[in-house]
Design an enzyme around this catalytic site. Structure first.
Site, PDB file in Angstrom:
ATOM      1  N   LEU A  18      56.314  41.602  69.843  1.00  0.00           N
ATOM      2  CA  LEU A  18      55.036  42.471  69.675  1.00  0.00           C
ATOM      3  C   LEU A  18      53.535  41.824  69.610  1.00  0.00           C
ATOM      4  O   LEU A  18      52.699  41.939  70.939  1.00  0.00           O
ATOM      5  CB  LEU A  18      54.630  43.390  68.987  1.00  0.00           C
ATOM      6  CG  LEU A  18      53.642  44.319  68.635  1.00  0.00           C
ATOM      7  CD1 LEU A  18      53.609  45.215  69.417  1.00  0.00           C
ATOM      8  CD2 LEU A  18      53.525  45.226  67.998  1.00  0.00           C
ATOM      9  N   GLU A  38      59.683  32.670  75.216  1.00  0.00           N
ATOM     10  CA  GLU A  38      60.284  33.274  74.139  1.00  0.00           C
ATOM     11  C   GLU A  38      61.247  32.236  74.201  1.00  0.00           C
ATOM     12  O   GLU A  38      62.380  32.837  75.062  1.00  0.00           O
ATOM     13  CB  GLU A  38      60.739  34.636  74.431  1.00  0.00           C
ATOM     14  CG  GLU A  38      61.289  35.596  74.159  1.00  0.00           C
ATOM     15  CD  GLU A  38      61.159  35.360  72.515  1.00  0.00           C
ATOM     16  OE1 GLU A  38      62.282  35.326  71.334  1.00  0.00           O
ATOM     17  OE2 GLU A  38      59.840  35.515  71.443  1.00  0.00           O
ATOM     18  N   GLN A 118      59.426  49.399  68.538  1.00  0.00           N
ATOM     19  CA  GLN A 118      59.101  48.324  69.450  1.00  0.00           C
ATOM     20  C   GLN A 118      60.153  47.545  70.692  1.00  0.00           C
ATOM     21  O   GLN A 118      59.771  47.171  72.041  1.00  0.00           O
ATOM     22  CB  GLN A 118      59.327  47.129  68.889  1.00  0.00           C
ATOM     23  CG  GLN A 118      58.248  45.956  67.860  1.00  0.00           C
ATOM     24  CD  GLN A 118      57.785  44.667  66.653  1.00  0.00           C
ATOM     25  OE1 GLN A 118      57.582  45.216  66.059  1.00  0.00           O
ATOM     26  NE2 GLN A 118      58.229  44.295  67.744  1.00  0.00           N
ATOM     27  N   LEU A 142      60.458  26.490  72.015  1.00  0.00           N
ATOM     28  CA  LEU A 142      59.790  24.942  72.338  1.00  0.00           C
ATOM     29  C   LEU A 142      60.714  24.451  71.336  1.00  0.00           C
ATOM     30  O   LEU A 142      60.886  24.538  70.326  1.00  0.00           O
ATOM     31  CB  LEU A 142      58.205  26.059  71.566  1.00  0.00           C
ATOM     32  CG  LEU A 142      57.501  24.794  71.348  1.00  0.00           C
ATOM     33  CD1 LEU A 142      56.910  24.117  72.186  1.00  0.00           C
ATOM     34  CD2 LEU A 142      56.560  24.879  69.808  1.00  0.00           C
ATOM     35  N   TYR A 221      60.423  58.161  52.263  1.00  0.00           N
ATOM     36  CA  TYR A 221      60.559  57.011  51.392  1.00  0.00           C
ATOM     37  C   TYR A 221      61.695  58.010  50.002  1.00  0.00           C
ATOM     38  O   TYR A 221      61.465  58.844  50.240  1.00  0.00           O
ATOM     39  CB  TYR A 221      58.906  56.746  50.756  1.00  0.00           C
ATOM     40  CG  TYR A 221      58.263  56.019  51.085  1.00  0.00           C
ATOM     41  CD1 TYR A 221      58.443  54.937  51.407  1.00  0.00           C
ATOM     42  CD2 TYR A 221      56.512  56.336  51.817  1.00  0.00           C
ATOM     43  CE1 TYR A 221      57.776  53.672  51.822  1.00  0.00           C
ATOM     44  CE2 TYR A 221      56.194  55.962  52.242  1.00  0.00           C
ATOM     45  CZ  TYR A 221      56.359  54.386  52.517  1.00  0.00           C
ATOM     46  OH  TYR A 221      56.029  53.737  53.278  1.00  0.00           O
ATOM     47  N   ASP A 312      52.512  37.691  62.197  1.00  0.00           N
ATOM     48  CA  ASP A 312      53.334  37.591  61.630  1.00  0.00           C
ATOM     49  C   ASP A 312      53.049  35.951  60.994  1.00  0.00           C
ATOM     50  O   ASP A 312      53.524  35.180  60.025  1.00  0.00           O
ATOM     51  CB  ASP A 312      55.046  37.697  61.338  1.00  0.00           C
ATOM     52  CG  ASP A 312      55.181  39.389  61.834  1.00  0.00           C
ATOM     53  OD1 ASP A 312      53.962  39.172  61.249  1.00  0.00           O
ATOM     54  OD2 ASP A 312      56.375  39.343  61.745  1.00  0.00           O
TER      55      ASP A 312
END
Length: 559
Positions: A18, A38, A118, A142, A221, A312
């Protein structure tokens, strides 16, 4: 050793979920050449981060994606459902946090809160970015990177054939997730609460239509005596997921937050059945189970040299409140325009230092607010001695206030005195706050005030601000940057109620305000001044961190 194939790119993005995709889209929309890599071979396959706030939708709207995102959302969920706490889905309702997800925020934006996964959203962003020229290499990881004062050098490798490339980039954006290898390689520690539960998300199939009845429930919840977690269900109510935070025995003993220790289908069916409150006669099929950590924290810095942390990699937020993905998209929005203006020479490189100055305090505040909601909504057994008092959701979503060199203030803001959030229901128009939404008409076309802020800076002035408009045009030519200018009023360039400008900016009819490309108020003038063109020019040089261009000048009568 074989010589690596080499390539050049202004920006390398590592991470294609995202936040990485949003960064790519926003850079592409500004014509910035870049490469995204990615390690996974495609976009998300699990429906995470389903809750998107109005500010995020405003960002997608700014690049022409609002309708596409809304269309995907409507295919996945019935929108504007309730957020509720229950003992179990078939059992007692304990508390409604929202009767409707859009409750209390109507009219604060040209957009609405919505639910979209997503899985549905990421391909839409990816396709739009690619259409604008972005290059995305999936299945590419990477391997290593290093940086110096001039560039970042990164080795990337195809997971299909093992071919490696040496990428020379001016900047690197690390959007590689909560366990960011880039952050760890840079030696940047995390601050905050850390991890407080090892959770799982169970993706399952079951017919829950009879259990839902006529209720439109977006988030459920579950506060069962033996299980804490939450549900989301598909639009067809024949599948969904259950996130499990903690379990305990029926007598309240043997409490466990290490749920990922046992992810067997048998145990997961038991969890789903308990949370649904259904009998053994209801068939439940487990599709998959994903472990994750409930954590709250933020990186000690979001920038090190030419490398920037986003999403994140920069901050982790528990799912309560739905802040995580939204905060990451806001990171991308803040960083993209600054990279674009530095790369095209409009701004000094020091403008990029304002990314950390602005986004790290925001990430810390939101992380703590997510933790507060986790404690109050999910797990009151966690420590509460230093719990941040809960803040208004709409103010968190729409009211983040920035303080940095990219917000022109004659004196340093006092963070201890100035409220960290602006109330979007009663906007102050103060420096660093988001431009309030109000309806305007431009050349006969109705739109939001946000639609006026797109490519560059915009100076808004009231009905009596003709001098400011002329000054903006002159200052833009001197600075070599785009500064659009509009009078707001019944007879203005932007047609609106005469009170709209004063209400949005808390300024008189001859006052003025400059809004940045990310729709945050960057400069204000309380009324007409002498030498307006010079005042606007000096303000723009400060906002672009180019004060060295005119070191002998200080903007007078404005702030």
């Amino acid at each position: 050793m074989a010589t690596l194939e080499e390539r050049q790119t202004p920006v390398l993005i590592v991470g294609g979920s995202l936040v990485g995709l949003s960064t790519s889209l926003l850079l592409a929309s500004r014509g910035v050449d870049h490469l995204l890599v990615e390690r996974h071979r495609g976009t998300a396959i699990h429906p995470r981060a389903a809750s998107f706030h109005q500010r995020t939708m405003e960002i997608f709207r700014s690049v022409g994606l609002q309708q596409d995102v809304e269309a995907v959302a409507d295919r996945e969920f019935v929108q504007h459902g309730a957020i509720v706490a229950v003992e179990s889905l078939c059992g007692k309702e304990l508390k409604y946090f929202y009767k409707s997800y859009s409750e209390g925020v109507e009219g604060l934006s040209a957009t609405s809160r919505l639910f979209v996964t997503q899985v549905g959203l990421e391909p839409v962003i990816r396709d739009k970015a690619a259409a604008l020229g972005a290059q995305h290499h999936y299945g590419t990881e990477l391997v290593s990177f290093e940086q110096d004062a001039d560039e970042v050098r990164a080795v990337v490798r195809s997971r299909d054939d093992g071919a490696e490339q040496l990428v020379h980039a001016q900047y690197l954006v690390a959007a590689d997730g909560a366990h960011s290898a880039i952050r760890e390689s840079l030696g940047i520690p995390m601050q905050g609460r850390g991890t407080f539960a090892n959770c799982i998300t169970i993706y399952f199939r079951a017919d829950v239509k009879p259990m839902l009845g006529e209720r439109n429930l977006s988030v459920v919840y579950v506060n069962h005596p033996t299980l804490l977690g939450f549900f989301r269900f598909s639009i067809t109510a024949d599948s969904g997921f259950l996130a499990v935070f903690a379990t305990s025995d029926a007598d309240g003993g043997n409490r466990s937050t290490d749920i990922s220790a046992d992810m067997s289908d048998e145990r997961c069916v038991e969890y789903v059945r308990t949370a649904l409150g259904c009998g053994a006669d209801v068939p439940i099929e487990i599709d998959s189970v994903q472990p994750w950590n409930a954590s709250a924290g933020w990186a000690q810095t979001f920038q090190k040299g030419r490398v920037f942390l986003a999403g994140d990699a920069a901050h982790v937020v528990p799912p309560t409140g739905g802040f995580g993905g939204n905060t990451g998209v806001a990171d991308a929005h803040n960083l993209a325009w600054k990279l674009a203006m530095v790369l095209d020479g409009s701004a000094a490189p020091s403008l990029l230092e304002t990314y950390d100055a602005e986004r790290r305090p925001a990430g810390a505040l939101i992380s703590e607010q997510g933790y507060t909601r986790y404690v109050l909504r999910v797990d009151p057994t966690l420590p509460q001695e230093d719990l941040a008092p809960p803040m208004d959701d709409a103010s968190i979503e729409l009211g983040i206030v920035y303080r940095s060199a990219a917000v022109a203030s004659p004196e340093p803001s006092d963070a201890a005195v100035d409220p960290p959030l602006d109330d979007p229901r009663a906007p102050s128009g103060r420096l660093g706050a988001r431009l309030p939404h109000f309806e305007v008409s431009l050349a006969g076309r109705s739109m939001s005030s946000h639609d006026v802020v797109d490519r560059g800076f915009v100076l808004f002035t009231g009905p009596d601000g003709e001098t400011w408009c002329a000054a903006a045009k002159e200052a833009a030519a001197r600075c070599g940057v785009q500064v659009d200018a509009y009078r707001v009023g019944r007879n203005g360039d932007l047609v609106a109620d005469d009170e709209a400008f004063e209400a949005a900016f808390a300024l008189p009819a001859d006052g003025a305000a400059i809004v940045r490309p990310d729709a945050h108020v960057a400069w204000r003038a309380d009324g007409a001044v002498d030498g307006a063109a010079s005042v606007v020019e000096d303000a723009m040089l400060r906002l672009l961190c180019r004060t060295a261009d005119r070191p002998d000048q200080v903007a007078a009568g404005a702030g």
